[in-house]
Design a protein around this motif. Sequence first.
Motif, PDB file in Angstrom:
ATOM      1  N   ASN A 183     101.626  83.774 -20.946  1.00 49.41           N
ATOM      2  CA  ASN A 183     101.711  84.811 -19.920  1.00 49.41           C
ATOM      3  C   ASN A 183     102.268  84.272 -18.607  1.00 49.41           C
ATOM      4  N   GLU A 184     101.884  83.057 -18.254  1.00 47.02           N
ATOM      5  CA  GLU A 184     102.359  82.448 -17.002  1.00 47.02           C
ATOM      6  C   GLU A 184     103.712  81.760 -17.170  1.00 47.02           C
ATOM      7  N   LYS A 185     104.170  81.648 -18.412  1.00 52.25           N
ATOM      8  CA  LYS A 185     105.449  81.014 -18.739  1.00 52.25           C
ATOM      9  C   LYS A 185     105.506  79.574 -18.218  1.00 52.25           C
ATOM     10  N   ARG A 186     104.500  78.800 -18.654  1.00 52.62           N
ATOM     11  CA  ARG A 186     104.471  77.382 -18.319  1.00 52.62           C
ATOM     12  C   ARG A 186     103.574  76.641 -19.302  1.00 52.62           C
ATOM     13  N   ILE A 187     103.715  75.339 -19.310  1.00 50.80           N
ATOM     14  CA  ILE A 187     102.875  74.480 -20.140  1.00 50.80           C
ATOM     15  C   ILE A 187     102.128  73.531 -19.215  1.00 50.80           C
ATOM     16  N   ASP A 188     101.106  72.904 -19.763  1.00 52.69           N
ATOM     17  CA  ASP A 188     100.508  71.806 -19.024  1.00 52.69           C
ATOM     18  C   ASP A 188     100.087  70.715 -19.991  1.00 52.69           C
ATOM     19  N   LEU A 189     100.036  69.533 -19.459  1.00 57.48           N
ATOM     20  CA  LEU A 189      99.456  68.392 -20.133  1.00 57.48           C
ATOM     21  C   LEU A 189      98.233  68.041 -19.303  1.00 57.48           C
ATOM     22  N   SER A 190      97.083  67.927 -19.950  1.00 52.29           N
ATOM     23  CA  SER A 190      95.861  67.655 -19.194  1.00 52.29           C
ATOM     24  C   SER A 190      95.195  66.392 -19.707  1.00 52.29           C
ATOM     25  N   ASP A 191      94.519  65.725 -18.806  1.00 51.63           N
ATOM     26  CA  ASP A 191      93.703  64.563 -19.140  1.00 51.63           C
ATOM     27  C   ASP A 191      92.285  64.866 -18.742  1.00 51.63           C
ATOM     28  N   GLY A 192      91.352  64.525 -19.580  1.00 54.00           N
ATOM     29  CA  GLY A 192      89.942  64.672 -19.256  1.00 54.00           C
ATOM     30  C   GLY A 192      89.239  63.350 -19.450  1.00 54.00           C
ATOM     31  N   ASP A 193      88.353  63.018 -18.551  1.00 53.28           N
ATOM     32  CA  ASP A 193      87.609  61.762 -18.605  1.00 53.28           C
ATOM     33  C   ASP A 193      86.140  62.094 -18.392  1.00 53.28           C
ATOM     34  N   CYS A 194      85.337  61.920 -19.405  1.00 52.02           N
ATOM     35  CA  CYS A 194      83.906  62.203 -19.282  1.00 52.02           C
ATOM     36  C   CYS A 194      83.141  60.891 -19.181  1.00 52.02           C
ATOM     37  N   ASP A 195      82.312  60.791 -18.191  1.00 55.25           N
ATOM     38  CA  ASP A 195      81.543  59.584 -17.912  1.00 55.25           C
ATOM     39  C   ASP A 195      80.148  60.030 -17.479  1.00 55.25           C
ATOM     40  N   SER A 196      79.140  59.638 -18.201  1.00 53.33           N
ATOM     41  CA  SER A 196      77.795  60.135 -17.928  1.00 53.33           C
ATOM     42  C   SER A 196      77.260  59.720 -16.561  1.00 53.33           C
ATOM     43  N   HIS A 197      77.842  58.695 -15.954  1.00 57.11           N
ATOM     44  CA  HIS A 197      77.384  58.272 -14.633  1.00 57.11           C
ATOM     45  C   HIS A 197      78.261  58.833 -13.512  1.00 57.11           C
ATOM     46  N   GLY A 198      79.525  58.999 -13.766  1.00 59.12           N
ATOM     47  CA  GLY A 198      80.436  59.417 -12.712  1.00 59.12           C
ATOM     48  C   GLY A 198      80.815  60.876 -12.741  1.00 59.12           C
ATOM     49  N   GLY A 199      80.399  61.614 -13.750  1.00 63.05           N
ATOM     50  CA  GLY A 199      80.766  63.015 -13.835  1.00 63.05           C
ATOM     51  C   GLY A 199      81.979  63.221 -14.711  1.00 63.05           C
ATOM     52  N   ASP A 200      82.628  64.324 -14.527  1.00 68.61           N
ATOM     53  CA  ASP A 200      83.751  64.731 -15.366  1.00 68.61           C
ATOM     54  C   ASP A 200      84.961  64.984 -14.481  1.00 68.61           C
ATOM     55  N   VAL A 201      86.070  64.353 -14.803  1.00 68.18           N
ATOM     56  CA  VAL A 201      87.316  64.571 -14.077  1.00 68.18           C
ATOM     57  C   VAL A 201      88.307  65.218 -15.036  1.00 68.18           C
ATOM     58  N   GLU A 202      88.862  66.342 -14.646  1.00 64.97           N
ATOM     59  CA  GLU A 202      89.912  67.014 -15.414  1.00 64.97           C
ATOM     60  C   GLU A 202      91.147  67.087 -14.541  1.00 64.97           C
ATOM     61  N   GLU A 203      92.289  66.718 -15.107  1.00 70.76           N
ATOM     62  CA  GLU A 203      93.559  66.755 -14.376  1.00 70.76           C
ATOM     63  C   GLU A 203      94.588  67.487 -15.223  1.00 70.76           C
ATOM     64  N   TRP A 204      95.464  68.222 -14.550  1.00 70.11           N
ATOM     65  CA  TRP A 204      96.516  68.976 -15.224  1.00 70.11           C
ATOM     66  C   TRP A 204      97.847  68.731 -14.519  1.00 70.11           C
ATOM     67  N   ASP A 205      98.912  68.684 -15.305  1.00 65.67           N
ATOM     68  CA  ASP A 205     100.250  68.685 -14.742  1.00 65.67           C
ATOM     69  C   ASP A 205     101.015  69.819 -15.427  1.00 65.67           C
ATOM     70  N   PHE A 206     101.427  70.805 -14.624  1.00 69.05           N
ATOM     71  CA  PHE A 206     102.080  72.013 -15.110  1.00 69.05           C
ATOM     72  C   PHE A 206     103.596  71.912 -14.961  1.00 69.05           C
ATOM     73  N   VAL A 207     104.296  72.475 -15.941  1.00 72.06           N
ATOM     74  CA  VAL A 207     105.754  72.579 -15.897  1.00 72.06           C
ATOM     75  C   VAL A 207     106.114  73.999 -16.302  1.00 72.06           C
ATOM     76  N   ASP A 208     106.887  74.686 -15.454  1.00 75.36           N
ATOM     77  CA  ASP A 208     107.340  76.051 -15.739  1.00 75.36           C
ATOM     78  C   ASP A 208     108.383  76.042 -16.849  1.00 75.36           C
ATOM     79  N   TYR A 209     108.448  77.147 -17.603  1.00 75.27           N
ATOM     80  CA  TYR A 209     109.421  77.274 -18.683  1.00 75.27           C
ATOM     81  C   TYR A 209     110.840  76.974 -18.201  1.00 75.27           C
ATOM     82  N   GLU A 210     111.192  77.435 -17.009  1.00 74.62           N
ATOM     83  CA  GLU A 210     112.565  77.246 -16.522  1.00 74.62           C
ATOM     84  C   GLU A 210     112.899  75.769 -16.293  1.00 74.62           C
ATOM     85  N   THR A 211     111.899  74.931 -16.142  1.00 76.50           N
ATOM     86  CA  THR A 211     112.098  73.502 -15.901  1.00 76.50           C
ATOM     87  C   THR A 211     112.090  72.688 -17.199  1.00 76.50           C
ATOM     88  N   ILE A 212     111.527  73.246 -18.254  1.00 78.64           N
ATOM     89  CA  ILE A 212     111.367  72.507 -19.514  1.00 78.64           C
ATOM     90  C   ILE A 212     112.684  71.967 -20.078  1.00 78.64           C
TER      91      ILE A 212
END
Length: 137
Positions: A30-59
């Motif tokens: 629907n948004e006409k884009r993709i993302d690649l995400s990284d997730g890092d779960c650590d029981s002491h430090g919490g949870d970090v989620e990161e995304w890098d989005f690229v629009d269809y026109e840039t692919i």
Amino acid sequence: MEKSFRLRIERGSSSKTNWFYDTIFTIHENEKRIDLSDGDCDSHGGDVEEWDFVDYETIPHVNELFKDKYPNLTEDFLSDEQRKFYDEIGNKDVKPLFLYLVCFCINDKGSMSSFKELLDENNIKNEYSKYFSSEDW
């Protein structure tokens, strides 16, 4: 509508921490884009989620970059699970990008951050986002 595929997952532990790290490819039709995400779960430090989005026109620019990196890449190396996801991709530019990212993330140990770095080094438009939860698991 969005569809996701886990490209890579790693697990590990130390005497104090059990953690996992994963890289996920998501198509946002629907948004006409993709993302690649990284997730890092650590029981002491919490949870970090990161995304890098690229629009269809840039692919197409991203595909050209990976075409130089993997000039002879074909779909022959896909697992059955990867093939099923690949076959369901309707966009003609996203389809080859999935192949490139499977190779990049699984065979070359690429991640969201190395993907973003590659795009930034080549002046390819992308959008970074991050979420941090400090809750213990």
